[in-house]
Design a protein around this motif. Structure first.
Motif, PDB file in Angstrom:
ATOM      1  N   UNK A 178     -11.880   6.194  -0.275  1.00 21.06           N
ATOM      2  CA  UNK A 178     -10.707   6.885   0.288  1.00 21.06           C
ATOM      3  C   UNK A 178     -10.736   6.794   1.813  1.00 21.06           C
ATOM      4  N   UNK A 179      -9.577   6.852   2.396  1.00 20.88           N
ATOM      5  CA  UNK A 179      -9.490   6.850   3.847  1.00 20.88           C
ATOM      6  C   UNK A 179      -8.075   6.532   4.278  1.00 20.88           C
ATOM      7  N   UNK A 180      -7.894   6.319   5.579  1.00 23.38           N
ATOM      8  CA  UNK A 180      -6.564   5.999   6.081  1.00 23.38           C
ATOM      9  C   UNK A 180      -6.195   4.601   5.592  1.00 23.38           C
ATOM     10  N   UNK A 181      -4.999   4.484   5.093  1.00 20.13           N
ATOM     11  CA  UNK A 181      -4.546   3.259   4.428  1.00 20.13           C
ATOM     12  C   UNK A 181      -4.813   2.011   5.273  1.00 20.13           C
ATOM     13  N   UNK A 182      -4.649   2.118   6.594  1.00 17.57           N
ATOM     14  CA  UNK A 182      -4.807   0.929   7.447  1.00 17.57           C
ATOM     15  C   UNK A 182      -6.267   0.652   7.805  1.00 17.57           C
ATOM     16  N   UNK A 183      -7.148   1.554   7.415  1.00 18.31           N
ATOM     17  CA  UNK A 183      -8.576   1.284   7.561  1.00 18.31           C
ATOM     18  C   UNK A 183      -9.101   0.716   6.235  1.00 18.31           C
ATOM     19  N   UNK A 199       0.848  -1.190   0.000  1.00 17.88           N
ATOM     20  CA  UNK A 199       0.000   0.000   0.000  1.00 17.88           C
ATOM     21  C   UNK A 199       0.888   1.245   0.000  1.00 17.88           C
ATOM     22  N   UNK A 200       0.503   2.229  -0.794  1.00 18.12           N
ATOM     23  CA  UNK A 200       1.303   3.456  -0.852  1.00 18.12           C
ATOM     24  C   UNK A 200       0.421   4.675  -0.548  1.00 18.12           C
ATOM     25  N   UNK A 201       1.029   5.706  -0.015  1.00 23.25           N
ATOM     26  CA  UNK A 201       0.314   6.964   0.209  1.00 23.25           C
ATOM     27  C   UNK A 201       1.217   8.111  -0.228  1.00 23.25           C
ATOM     28  N   UNK A 202       0.693   9.328  -0.147  1.00 24.11           N
ATOM     29  CA  UNK A 202       1.368  10.457  -0.800  1.00 24.11           C
ATOM     30  C   UNK A 202       2.688  10.875  -0.154  1.00 24.11           C
ATOM     31  N   UNK A 203       2.885  10.555   1.129  1.00 28.32           N
ATOM     32  CA  UNK A 203       4.029  11.150   1.831  1.00 28.32           C
ATOM     33  C   UNK A 203       5.331  10.381   1.657  1.00 28.32           C
ATOM     34  N   UNK A 204       5.270   9.049   1.717  1.00 28.42           N
ATOM     35  CA  UNK A 204       6.533   8.300   1.688  1.00 28.42           C
ATOM     36  C   UNK A 204       6.801   7.653   0.328  1.00 28.42           C
ATOM     37  N   UNK A 205       6.003   7.997  -0.693  1.00 30.05           N
ATOM     38  CA  UNK A 205       6.204   7.353  -1.992  1.00 30.05           C
ATOM     39  C   UNK A 205       6.828   8.192  -3.096  1.00 30.05           C
ATOM     40  N   UNK A 206       6.750   9.542  -3.060  1.00 29.56           N
ATOM     41  CA  UNK A 206       7.212  10.275  -4.263  1.00 29.56           C
ATOM     42  C   UNK A 206       8.684  10.002  -4.608  1.00 29.56           C
ATOM     43  N   UNK A 207       9.542   9.942  -3.584  1.00 26.15           N
ATOM     44  CA  UNK A 207      10.958   9.701  -3.860  1.00 26.15           C
ATOM     45  C   UNK A 207      11.204   8.287  -4.369  1.00 26.15           C
TER      46      UNK A 207
END
Lengths: 204, 482
Positions: free
Chosen positions: B112-117, B38-46
C-alpha cells in the motif's frame, strides 16, 4: 446514456474577479469523500461563501448561471467534483481567458460550457455585470458567441467538445461504436507490456 | 527517411486505436489505448457506479490496479478508520474491487502507498506505456518515458469500460536543463524554477519533455519529482527519455520483464528518444548551474524565489492579474513583501507526498538532521510514500534518525499534502512542505504552505526558519544521487 443537449443558454452573469482559481478553491478536498455524483451545490467555493461579501452571497448574483472569471480557472487537482459543484449550483457556462486542461476536459463531459475569450473581453463583461447587477449573459454554442448588454464576442471551444455538447452525446457510447477496433488493437499489443494480474509482489 | 518525431509523438502513435478524422467541420480526437489504469478511493466511486448503472464490466481488470491513499490515516492503521465518510469511501473501493475483479492494495498491505509511488516501485510503470489515474499527479510516471496524465471521474469510467480514451494530441514543449546542479540543489528546485519561469498556466495544452545534461544526471526518483509537478505548470504530462538509469531502476522489479522479454523490452525502450531534427511547438532553457534552493512565498506554485532572496514586491509584477494575485497571496500568507525568505519561521515541517516521499528523499533529509537537534517549537512529520519505502527506511535505520530527532514516523499515504485525512494544519499554521501545492487551504483550512525540497525541509526543522543545508555549515553536500 445521453446528456442534455446544450445549444444556447441565457442567464444571470456572475463576475468573479479572481485569477488562478484552483480546484481546491472551487471545492475543498474534504467534500471529496462523498460517493455520490450529485448534491455538491453546498460545496461550491465553500470557504469563500462564509464571507458575506462574496459575490455568490449577493442578490441577484446568487441566482447566476454564467460565471465570468479571471485567467487560469480550474487549475490544479483533477477532481471532477469541481465541475459537479458548479453544475449542481446551477452554472451552465464558465467564461475565462485560460482554463486548467483537466478542468476543461471534465466540463465537457458534464454539459458545462467552458468558453474561452480574451482577458480584455472578460474585463468588459465584468464591468457590464457590475454596473448592471442581474444582467444576463447569452452563451450561444452554435455560433460560438457570447452576448452581454452591448458586448458581443466570439469564444473558443474545441470543435469536438462543442459537437458533443450540442448533440448531448456520451463518450463511452461513442467509443463503444469502435469496439471492434479495440479488439483488433489488443491482438497486436506486444506481449512484453506489463499486466497487473497475476499480482507479483515486492520481496520484503 | 521518416519524419523526425518527439518522444511524446512516438508513444502517442504507438497507442492509436482509431485515428481521428475530419467529419464535416468537426475534427474527431484519436482513440488512445491505455496500458495501465490506477484507481484510488476518492475519484473512482462514481465511475464504478456509472458502470453498474449501465451494466458494463471493467474491460481489462488485468491492466488496472487500486490503492488506498488519499483519505487514509497514517497512524493507528490497524484500527477501523475513525472518520465515517472516509471509511465509507474506502469501503466503497474495497467493494468495487471485489465486484469487478480488480487488484487492490489496502491499508495495512505491504504494497500500500501513494499511487504514484506504488506503480513505479512495482515495475508496472514502464517506458513507452500510456498510464492514467484519476489524479493530476499521474504526470509522475512520465519520468520513465511513459505518456502519463491525470483524468477526471468521467474519464475513469471511460477507461474502466473501454481501456481507451478519446484524446486530442498535445502540443510539445522542450524544457532544456543544461549544466550541473550545485551541491544542496535538487530536482525539486529545478521544477519549482521551471514553474516560476513559465507560470501555472504556461504548460496548458502541452506535454513537457525535460532534457539536457542536468536531467540525464538525475536518479529515477529525482526525475519523478520533476515530472510529478508538470501539472503545476499547467501541463497534463511531463516526460523524460528512458536511458540506462531507467533500465537499471526497473531491472528486477516485480513486474519488470524477464529473460528474453527484458532484452526485447530494452531494445524497444532505447528507441524512445526524441529524434535529431524533431521540432517542438515551444522550447525553454534553464541553466542548472545558476539554480539555488527554491521556495514558494505565495499561494500558487509559480510564486517562488530562491531561498536566499526576499519576498517580491507586488508592484514588481507587470501583469495586473499577477500583481493582484501576489497581494492576495501575501495577505493570506500573512507575509510582508521584502522579507528575506530565511527570516520566515514555520510551525510544521512535512516530509511526504507523491512528490518527495521516496527512499532517496528520506535518505537526503535524514543525512541533514543526523546529529543535529530539532528546533524546539517545530513539529516534523515524516510520511513515507509507500509501505515499501517505510520498510526500506527501517532497514537502513532512517526511522531511528527521524525518531531521535523528535519527528513523527508514520505509515504511508497522501497525508498532509491535501486536507482530506486526519493529517492537517490548524488555521494560521505555517508549514515547510515537500508536497506540490501551496493553494489556499490545501493543507487544512487557513493553513499556510511553503513548498520546499527534502533537504530544505530538514534544514528548516533544525533552525525553525526556512533554511538550506548550507545554513547548517554543510557545503559539500550532494543531493542528487545516481
Amino acid at each position: 446514456m445521453s446528456l442534455e443537449k446544450v445549444v444556447t443558454h441565457t442567464g444571470v452573469g456572475v463576475p468573479l474577479r479572481e485569477s488562478n482559481v484552483d480546484t481546491d478553491q472551487i471545492i475543498p478536498a474534504h467534500f471529496l469523500k462523498r460517493i455520490t455524483k450529485t448534491g455538491f451545490e453546498d460545496a461550491l467555493f465553500s470557504r469563500w461563501r462564509t464571507d458575506e461579501d462574496f459575490i455568490l452571497n449577493q442578490e441577484p448574483y446568487s441566482n447566476g448561471t454564467v460565471l465570468v472569471t479571471g485567467p487560469d480557472f480550474g487549475t490544479g487537482s483533477s477532481r471532477e467534483h469541481a465541475v459537479w459543484a458548479l453544475r449542481d449550483y446551477g452554472f451552465k457556462a464558465v467564461i475565462s481567458a485560460r482554463f486548467g486542461d483537466i478542468f476543461r476536459s471534465n466540463a465537457g463531459k458534464q454539459g458545462l460550457v467552458a468558453a474561452q475569450v480574451e482577458q480584455s473581453d472578460v474585463e468588459l463583461i465584468w464591468k457590464e455585470l457590475e454596473n448592471n447587477p442581474g444582467a444576463e449573459v447569452t452563451v450561444d454554442l452554435e455560433n460560438r458567441l457570447i452576448e452581454c448588454g452591448s458586448i458581443s464576442t466570439r469564444f473558443q471551444i474545441d470543435d469536438y467538445t462543442r459537437w458533443r455538447l450540442m448533440e448531448g452525446l456520451d463518450d463511452i457510447g461513442l467509443t463503444l461504436r469502435s469496439a471492434d477496433a479495440i479488439d483488433e488493437f489488443e491482438t497486436t499489443r506486444p506481449a512484453i507490456k506489463p499486466t497487473t494480474l497475476p499480482a507479483k509482489l515486492s520481496e520484503v | 527517411m521518416s519524419t523526425p518525431r518527439t518522444l511524446a509523438e512516438k508513444v502517442w502513435a504507438d497507442h492509436i486505436v482509431v485515428k481521428g478524422e475530419q467529419q464535416g467541420d468537426v475534427q474527431t480526437p484519436d482513440l488512445l489505448y491505455i496500458d495501465l489504469h490506477m484507481v484510488h478511493e476518492v475519484t473512482s466511486p462514481q465511475a464504478f457506479e456509472g458502470l453498474r448503472l449501465a451494466g458494463r464490466p471493467v474491460r481489462r481488470p488485468d491492466l488496472t490496479i487500486g490503492v488506498e491513499d488519499h483519505n487514509v490515516p497514517t497512524m493507528n492503521i490497524n484500527e477501523m478508520i475513525a472518520e465515517p465518510t472516509s471509511r465509507k469511501q474506502v469501503d466503497a473501493l474495497r467493494d468495487n474491487a471485489e465486484e469487478f475483479g480488480i487488484r487492490l492494495h489496502s491499508l495495512g498491505d505491504a504494497e500500500q502507498g501513494i499511487v504514484h509511488v506504488v506503480g513505479p516501485q512495482l515495475g508496472l510503470t514502464q517506458p513507452g506505456t500510456t498510464v492514467v489515474c484519476g489524479d493530476s499527479h499521474t504526470s509522475t510516471h512520465g519520468a520513465f518515458g511513459a505518456l502519463a496524465f491525470g483524468i477526471g471521474t468521467s474519464e475513469v469510467e471511460h477507461v474502466l469500460a473501454t481501456q481507451t480514451l478519446p484524446m486530442t494530441p498535445f502540443k510539445t514543449m522542450a524544457i532544456n536543463v543544461d549544466g550541473a546542479l550545485k551541491p544542496g540543489v535538487s530536482s525539486k528546485d529545478i521544477i519549482l524554477a521551471v514553474i516560476a519561469k513559465i507560470g501555472t498556466g504556461g504548460g496548458q495544452g502541452y506535454v513537457l519533455e525535460y532534457r539536457g545534461e542536468a536531467i540525464e544526471a538525475l536518479s529515477m526518483e529525482a526525475r519523478m519529482t520533476i515530472c510529478n509537478m508538470s501539472i503545476e505548470a499547467g501541463a497534463r504530462a511531463g516526460m523524460i527519455a528512458p536511458d540506462e538509469t531507467t533500465f537499471e531502476y526497473l531491472k528486477g522489479r516485480p513486474h519488470a520483464p524477464e529473460g528474453q522479454d527484458w532484452d526485447d523490452a530494452v531494445e524497444y525502450w532505447k528507441s524512445l528518444r526524441t529524434d535529431d531534427g524533431a521540432s517542438f511547438d515551444a522550447e525553454i532553457t534553464i541553466d542548472a548551474d545558476a539554480l539555488e534552493p527554491f521556495v514558494t512565498w505565495g499561494t500558487n506554485p509559480g510564486q517562488g524565489v530562491f531561498l536566499s532572496d526576499s519576498i517580491p514586491m507586488p508592484e514588481s509584477f507587470d501583469d495586473p492579474a499577477e500583481k493582484d494575485a501576489a497581494e492576495r497571496a501575501l495577505e493570506y500568507m500573512a507575509l510582508e513583501a521584502g522579507t528575506p525568505m530565511k527570516d520566515i519561521p514555520v510551525d510544521t515541517v512535512f516530509l511526504g507526498s507523491c512528490t518527495n516521499a521516496r527512499i532517496e528523499d528520506l535518505r537526503m533529509a535524514a543525512a541533514v538532521i543526523q546529529g543535529r537537534e530539532k528546533a524546539e517549537d517545530v513539529r516534523m512529520m515524516v510520511v513515507p510514500g509507500s509501505m515499501q519505502v517505510r520498510l526500506q527506511a527501517e532497514e537502513e535505520g532512517l526511522d531511528t534518525i527521524f525518531k531521535d530527532f523528535g519527528a513523527d514516523w508514520r505509515f504511508a499515504g497522501c497525508s498532509m499534502c491535501l486536507g482530506m485525512n486526519p493529517d492537517q494544519l490548524a488555521p494560521g499554521e505555517r508549514a515547510a512542505s515537500t508536497s506540490n501545492r501551496n493553494f489556499e487551504g490545501r493543507q487544512g483550512k487557513g493553513a499556510r504552505t511553503h513548498l520546499v525540497s527534502p533537504v530544505v525541509a530538514a534544514a528548516t526543522a533544525v533552525r525553525g526558519t526556512l533554511s538550506s543545508p548550507s545554513d547548517l555549515g554543510m557545503t559539500d553536500y550532494i543531493v542528487a544521487p545516481n
